[in-house]
Design a protein around this motif. Structure first.
Motif, PDB file in Angstrom:
ATOM      1  N   ALA A 173       0.830  -1.211   0.000  1.00  0.00           N
ATOM      2  CA  ALA A 173       0.000   0.000   0.000  1.00  0.00           C
ATOM      3  C   ALA A 173       0.861   1.256   0.000  1.00  0.00           C
ATOM      4  CB  ALA A 173      -0.924  -0.007   1.215  1.00  0.00           C
ATOM      5  N   ALA A 174       2.088   1.143   0.517  1.00  0.00           N
ATOM      6  CA  ALA A 174       3.021   2.275   0.539  1.00  0.00           C
ATOM      7  C   ALA A 174       3.969   2.238  -0.659  1.00  0.00           C
ATOM      8  CB  ALA A 174       3.818   2.257   1.842  1.00  0.00           C
ATOM      9  N   ASN A 175       3.646   1.390  -1.645  1.00  0.00           N
ATOM     10  CA  ASN A 175       4.476   1.244  -2.855  1.00  0.00           C
ATOM     11  C   ASN A 175       5.898   0.786  -2.542  1.00  0.00           C
ATOM     12  OD1 ASN A 175       2.466   2.033  -4.772  1.00  0.00           O
ATOM     13  ND2 ASN A 175       2.766   4.160  -4.114  1.00  0.00           N
ATOM     14  N   ILE A 176       6.008  -0.075  -1.547  1.00  0.00           N
ATOM     15  CA  ILE A 176       7.300  -0.666  -1.175  1.00  0.00           C
ATOM     16  C   ILE A 176       7.257  -2.151  -1.505  1.00  0.00           C
ATOM     17  CG2 ILE A 176       8.881  -1.196   0.739  1.00  0.00           C
ATOM     18  CD1 ILE A 176       7.697   1.303   2.161  1.00  0.00           C
ATOM     19  N   THR A 177       8.247  -2.627  -2.233  1.00  0.00           N
ATOM     20  CA  THR A 177       8.317  -4.049  -2.553  1.00  0.00           C
ATOM     21  C   THR A 177       8.642  -4.824  -1.283  1.00  0.00           C
ATOM     22  OG1 THR A 177       9.113  -3.567  -4.779  1.00  0.00           O
ATOM     23  CG2 THR A 177       9.448  -5.803  -3.968  1.00  0.00           C
ATOM     24  N   PRO A 178       7.819  -5.788  -0.909  1.00  0.00           N
ATOM     25  CA  PRO A 178       8.060  -6.503   0.354  1.00  0.00           C
ATOM     26  C   PRO A 178       9.361  -7.311   0.376  1.00  0.00           C
ATOM     27  CG  PRO A 178       5.765  -6.698  -0.271  1.00  0.00           C
ATOM     28  CD  PRO A 178       6.470  -6.081  -1.448  1.00  0.00           C
ATOM     29  N   PHE A 179       9.618  -8.112  -0.677  1.00  0.00           N
ATOM     30  CA  PHE A 179      10.738  -9.048  -0.611  1.00  0.00           C
ATOM     31  C   PHE A 179      11.727  -8.876  -1.770  1.00  0.00           C
ATOM     32  CE2 PHE A 179       7.298 -11.285   1.626  1.00  0.00           C
ATOM     33  CZ  PHE A 179       7.936 -11.643   2.804  1.00  0.00           C
ATOM     34  N   GLU A 180      12.986  -8.938  -1.442  1.00  0.00           N
ATOM     35  CA  GLU A 180      14.029  -9.131  -2.452  1.00  0.00           C
ATOM     36  C   GLU A 180      14.078 -10.620  -2.766  1.00  0.00           C
ATOM     37  OE1 GLU A 180      16.931  -8.885  -5.145  1.00  0.00           O
ATOM     38  OE2 GLU A 180      15.928  -7.160  -4.232  1.00  0.00           O
ATOM     39  N   ILE A 181      14.086 -10.967  -4.053  1.00  0.00           N
ATOM     40  CA  ILE A 181      14.183 -12.372  -4.459  1.00  0.00           C
ATOM     41  C   ILE A 181      15.386 -12.521  -5.391  1.00  0.00           C
ATOM     42  CG2 ILE A 181      12.975 -14.384  -5.307  1.00  0.00           C
ATOM     43  CD1 ILE A 181      10.368 -12.936  -5.108  1.00  0.00           C
ATOM     44  N   SER A 182      16.275 -13.437  -5.060  1.00  0.00           N
ATOM     45  CA  SER A 182      17.486 -13.654  -5.859  1.00  0.00           C
ATOM     46  C   SER A 182      17.738 -15.157  -5.941  1.00  0.00           C
ATOM     47  CB  SER A 182      18.678 -12.943  -5.212  1.00  0.00           C
ATOM     48  OG  SER A 182      18.804 -13.311  -3.848  1.00  0.00           O
ATOM     49  N   TYR A 183      17.152 -15.783  -6.946  1.00  0.00           N
ATOM     50  CA  TYR A 183      17.184 -17.237  -7.043  1.00  0.00           C
ATOM     51  C   TYR A 183      18.138 -17.758  -8.122  1.00  0.00           C
ATOM     52  CZ  TYR A 183      12.828 -17.399  -4.239  1.00  0.00           C
ATOM     53  OH  TYR A 183      11.882 -17.290  -3.249  1.00  0.00           O
ATOM     54  N   LYS A 184      18.974 -16.904  -8.662  1.00  0.00           N
ATOM     55  CA  LYS A 184      19.853 -17.383  -9.743  1.00  0.00           C
ATOM     56  C   LYS A 184      20.750 -18.515  -9.254  1.00  0.00           C
ATOM     57  CE  LYS A 184      23.078 -15.892 -13.300  1.00  0.00           C
ATOM     58  NZ  LYS A 184      23.699 -14.727 -13.991  1.00  0.00           N
ATOM     59  N   GLU A 185      21.206 -18.405  -8.020  1.00  0.00           N
ATOM     60  CA  GLU A 185      22.011 -19.468  -7.422  1.00  0.00           C
ATOM     61  C   GLU A 185      21.087 -20.362  -6.611  1.00  0.00           C
ATOM     62  OE1 GLU A 185      25.194 -17.224  -5.374  1.00  0.00           O
ATOM     63  OE2 GLU A 185      24.533 -15.700  -6.807  1.00  0.00           O
ATOM     64  N   ALA A 186      21.154 -21.667  -6.887  1.00  0.00           N
ATOM     65  CA  ALA A 186      20.178 -22.604  -6.340  1.00  0.00           C
ATOM     66  C   ALA A 186      20.204 -22.685  -4.819  1.00  0.00           C
ATOM     67  CB  ALA A 186      20.398 -23.989  -6.943  1.00  0.00           C
ATOM     68  N   TRP A 187      21.352 -22.395  -4.210  1.00  0.00           N
ATOM     69  CA  TRP A 187      21.420 -22.514  -2.750  1.00  0.00           C
ATOM     70  C   TRP A 187      20.519 -21.499  -2.048  1.00  0.00           C
ATOM     71  CZ3 TRP A 187      22.931 -18.614   0.538  1.00  0.00           C
ATOM     72  CH2 TRP A 187      23.579 -17.513  -0.044  1.00  0.00           C
ATOM     73  N   ILE A 188      20.125 -20.422  -2.748  1.00  0.00           N
ATOM     74  CA  ILE A 188      19.327 -19.385  -2.089  1.00  0.00           C
ATOM     75  C   ILE A 188      17.864 -19.807  -1.905  1.00  0.00           C
ATOM     76  CG2 ILE A 188      18.551 -16.980  -2.168  1.00  0.00           C
ATOM     77  CD1 ILE A 188      21.194 -16.267  -3.487  1.00  0.00           C
ATOM     78  N   PRO A 189      17.138 -20.245  -2.937  1.00  0.00           N
ATOM     79  CA  PRO A 189      15.782 -20.735  -2.640  1.00  0.00           C
ATOM     80  C   PRO A 189      15.789 -21.945  -1.715  1.00  0.00           C
ATOM     81  CG  PRO A 189      16.417 -21.215  -4.925  1.00  0.00           C
ATOM     82  CD  PRO A 189      17.425 -20.255  -4.382  1.00  0.00           C
ATOM     83  N   GLN A 190      16.885 -22.701  -1.716  1.00  0.00           N
ATOM     84  CA  GLN A 190      17.013 -23.841  -0.811  1.00  0.00           C
ATOM     85  C   GLN A 190      16.883 -23.439   0.641  1.00  0.00           C
ATOM     86  OE1 GLN A 190      19.312 -25.429   2.256  1.00  0.00           O
ATOM     87  NE2 GLN A 190      20.335 -23.938   0.945  1.00  0.00           N
ATOM     88  N   LEU A 191      17.151 -22.168   0.979  1.00  0.00           N
ATOM     89  CA  LEU A 191      17.099 -21.717   2.371  1.00  0.00           C
ATOM     90  C   LEU A 191      15.719 -21.919   3.001  1.00  0.00           C
ATOM     91  CD1 LEU A 191      19.156 -18.396   2.054  1.00  0.00           C
ATOM     92  CD2 LEU A 191      19.935 -20.566   3.018  1.00  0.00           C
ATOM     93  N   PHE A 192      14.678 -21.911   2.175  1.00  0.00           N
ATOM     94  CA  PHE A 192      13.337 -22.137   2.726  1.00  0.00           C
ATOM     95  C   PHE A 192      13.226 -23.528   3.353  1.00  0.00           C
ATOM     96  CE2 PHE A 192      12.388 -18.679  -0.222  1.00  0.00           C
ATOM     97  CZ  PHE A 192      11.490 -17.913   0.503  1.00  0.00           C
ATOM     98  N   LEU A 193      14.005 -24.490   2.851  1.00  0.00           N
ATOM     99  CA  LEU A 193      13.879 -25.860   3.337  1.00  0.00           C
ATOM    100  C   LEU A 193      14.288 -26.017   4.798  1.00  0.00           C
ATOM    101  CD1 LEU A 193      13.097 -28.747   2.456  1.00  0.00           C
ATOM    102  CD2 LEU A 193      15.511 -29.128   1.949  1.00  0.00           C
ATOM    103  N   PRO A 194      15.502 -25.627   5.207  1.00  0.00           N
ATOM    104  CA  PRO A 194      15.843 -25.782   6.626  1.00  0.00           C
ATOM    105  C   PRO A 194      14.991 -24.922   7.545  1.00  0.00           C
ATOM    106  CG  PRO A 194      17.569 -24.564   5.468  1.00  0.00           C
ATOM    107  CD  PRO A 194      16.651 -25.123   4.419  1.00  0.00           C
ATOM    108  N   LEU A 195      14.539 -23.757   7.055  1.00  0.00           N
ATOM    109  CA  LEU A 195      13.685 -22.909   7.894  1.00  0.00           C
ATOM    110  C   LEU A 195      12.328 -23.579   8.151  1.00  0.00           C
ATOM    111  CD1 LEU A 195      14.449 -19.390   6.368  1.00  0.00           C
ATOM    112  CD2 LEU A 195      15.197 -20.264   8.593  1.00  0.00           C
ATOM    113  N   ALA A 196      11.725 -24.116   7.081  1.00  0.00           N
ATOM    114  CA  ALA A 196      10.436 -24.780   7.248  1.00  0.00           C
ATOM    115  C   ALA A 196      10.585 -26.080   8.029  1.00  0.00           C
ATOM    116  CB  ALA A 196       9.808 -25.058   5.880  1.00  0.00           C
ATOM    117  N   ALA A 197      11.606 -26.853   7.690  1.00  0.00           N
ATOM    118  CA  ALA A 197      11.808 -28.134   8.374  1.00  0.00           C
ATOM    119  C   ALA A 197      12.173 -27.935   9.835  1.00  0.00           C
ATOM    120  CB  ALA A 197      12.901 -28.932   7.664  1.00  0.00           C
TER     121      ALA A 197
END
Length: 430
Positions: free
Chosen positions: A191-215
């Motif tokens: 609503a304040a025109n601010i992007t909530p999240f930076e996403i940088s998935y070019k390197e596979a280890w970065i999206p992988q971070l969701f796994l240990p956090l969720a597990a």
């Protein structure tokens, strides 16, 4: 942990300082291939998958070389290889298995020490001088099940996600404690025109971070024997499916563009510039972030994975650690370097420059503000030890979650791939 990273391929860095001490019989020869020493020269091979921190390792290695010259009259050549994290593990395993082991190499304490030790790749360091300097809270992370210390810890971590404190304060947002609260924070930012999240998935280890956090959060709020059952082919990632994809879908739908074109360094620069309010990433990028913007005030908070506030917890881990190859042909010099990593005079400045937490009794610098943020959660019991997920499974998770983001795999496809990867790991490691 880790752990954590630039592009595919191999980026090598060779630090050279070969100064033969005169001519004639005392000059000796240098056996670079074998890494052995002769006369007053020696070659030491190192493998450390942290190219973004190259300048700090370069400086510390130069200090080590000067120390060896002054104390032992040895002119040292250090061959430092710094591949990206995405393929470093496979490169290292190939080297170790083919009798081409580096003398000193980095590995992830939680993910890799058990299998590397079982394979016989790690020198027992239990009697080395650095051991008595380790903090009691850190020592277990580099200790095997039979009580051997096999590495010197570099990076101890307390992480979840990073957030821009100025943006949060200006928008009246406090770190959410549930997934519903995170959705409300996202709506307020948009609503304040601010992007909530930076996403940088070019390197596979970065999206992988969701796994240990969720597990990790799921395991520590009910599914406590998940890892043990997965190790015996009795479990499935379907048990954490909702926790994994609930938060990841929210991030993916409310983040920066072209995620698969943006790597870690570019993500750090964008976050430092205020392009997004949050980044699901660890404080291991602090040095890179602050190099881009020294004035950025950022914090660390636990990532909500569901609507149970008790599951919103900080992940505690030891990632990058340095070990000595059991087959090193220049073991004495390798041990000299390992002990120098926790040198009484020089180590504090080294770790502080890397933006790593203190790990030794001789470390005299203060913890960083973002570390203190995380420790507030730890003090009230809102933390867990990083789950012992095999590195091969994490590698598969990274690739699968990239494909999921691109719409090429469904949630069920990802779960099936992760289950298969763990079962394959079990077959090899039983």
């Amino acid at each position: 942990m880790d752990v954590r990273k630039i592009w595919k391929g191999l980026t090598g860095s060779v630090l050279t300082a070969v100064l033969l001490a005169g001519c004639g019989a005392n000059a000796g020869t240098n056996d670079a291939e074998g890494g052995s020493s002769a006369g007053n020269t020696a070659t030491l091979k190192m493998f450390i998958a942290l190219p973004r921190l190259k300048e700090h390792y370069d400086k510390y290695i130069e200090q080590f070389k000067a120390k060896m010259k002054a104390e032992k009259n040895i002119d040292v050549t250090v061959q430092l290889e710094m591949p990206p994290s995405d393929n470093a593990a496979q490169i290292l395993k190939t080297r170790l298995a083919s009798n081409d082991a580096p003398d000193v190499f980095a590995l992830h304490a939680v993910n890799e020490i058990p299998s590397f030790y079982k394979a016989g790749y790690l020198e027992d360091l239990s009697n080395q001088p650095f051991v008595d300097k380790l903090l009691d809270s850190v020592k277990p992370s580099v200790t095997t099940t039979d009580g051997k210390i096999v590495a010197v810890p570099m990076e101890t971590l307390s992480w979840g996600y990073l957030y821009n404190k100025k943006i949060f304060e200006e928008q009246g947002i406090t770190p959410p404690t549930t997934l519903t609260e995170m959705k409300a924070a996202v709506d307020k930012l948009k609503a304040a025109n601010i992007t909530p999240f930076e996403i940088s998935y070019k390197e596979a280890w970065i999206p992988q971070l969701f796994l240990p956090l969720a597990a990790g959060a799921t395991i520590n709020t009910g599914d406590k024997d998940f890892v043990e059952r997965m190790n015996s082919d009795q479990g499935s990632f379907s048990e954490i499916k909702a926790s994994l994809f609930g938060i990841m879908d929210l991030v993916n739908a409310n983040g920066t563009d072209r995620a698969l074109e943006v790597g870690g360094d570019d993500g750090a620069a964008a976050f430092a510039a205020g392009k997004a309010a949050m980044w699901v990433q660890g404080p291991w990028y602090a040095e890179t972030i602050l190099k881009s913007n020294p004035d950025l005030d950022f914090g660390v908070a636990p990532l909500p994975i569901n609507d149970d506030p008790n599951a919103t917890m900080i992940d505690l881990s030891t990632s990058t650690s340095l070990a000595v190859s059991s087959s090193s042909k220049n073991k004495e010099l390798a041990l000299d370097f390992i002990n120098y990593v926790l040198d009484d005079q020089d180590s504090s400045e080294f770790y502080q420059a890397l933006k790593f937490n203190p790990v030794a009794k001789t470390h005299t610098y203060e913890s960083y503000p973002w570390v203190n943020d995380a420790m507030e959660y730890v003090k009230v019991g809102k933390s867990y030890q990083d789950p012992a997920i095999p590195q091969a499974v994490k590698d598969e998770a990274g690739k699968a979650l990239q494909s999921y983001y691109a719409g090429q795999m469904s949630q069920d496809d990802v779960i099936a791939a992760l289950d298969k990867a763990w079962k394959s790991f079990n077959k090899v490691n039983k």
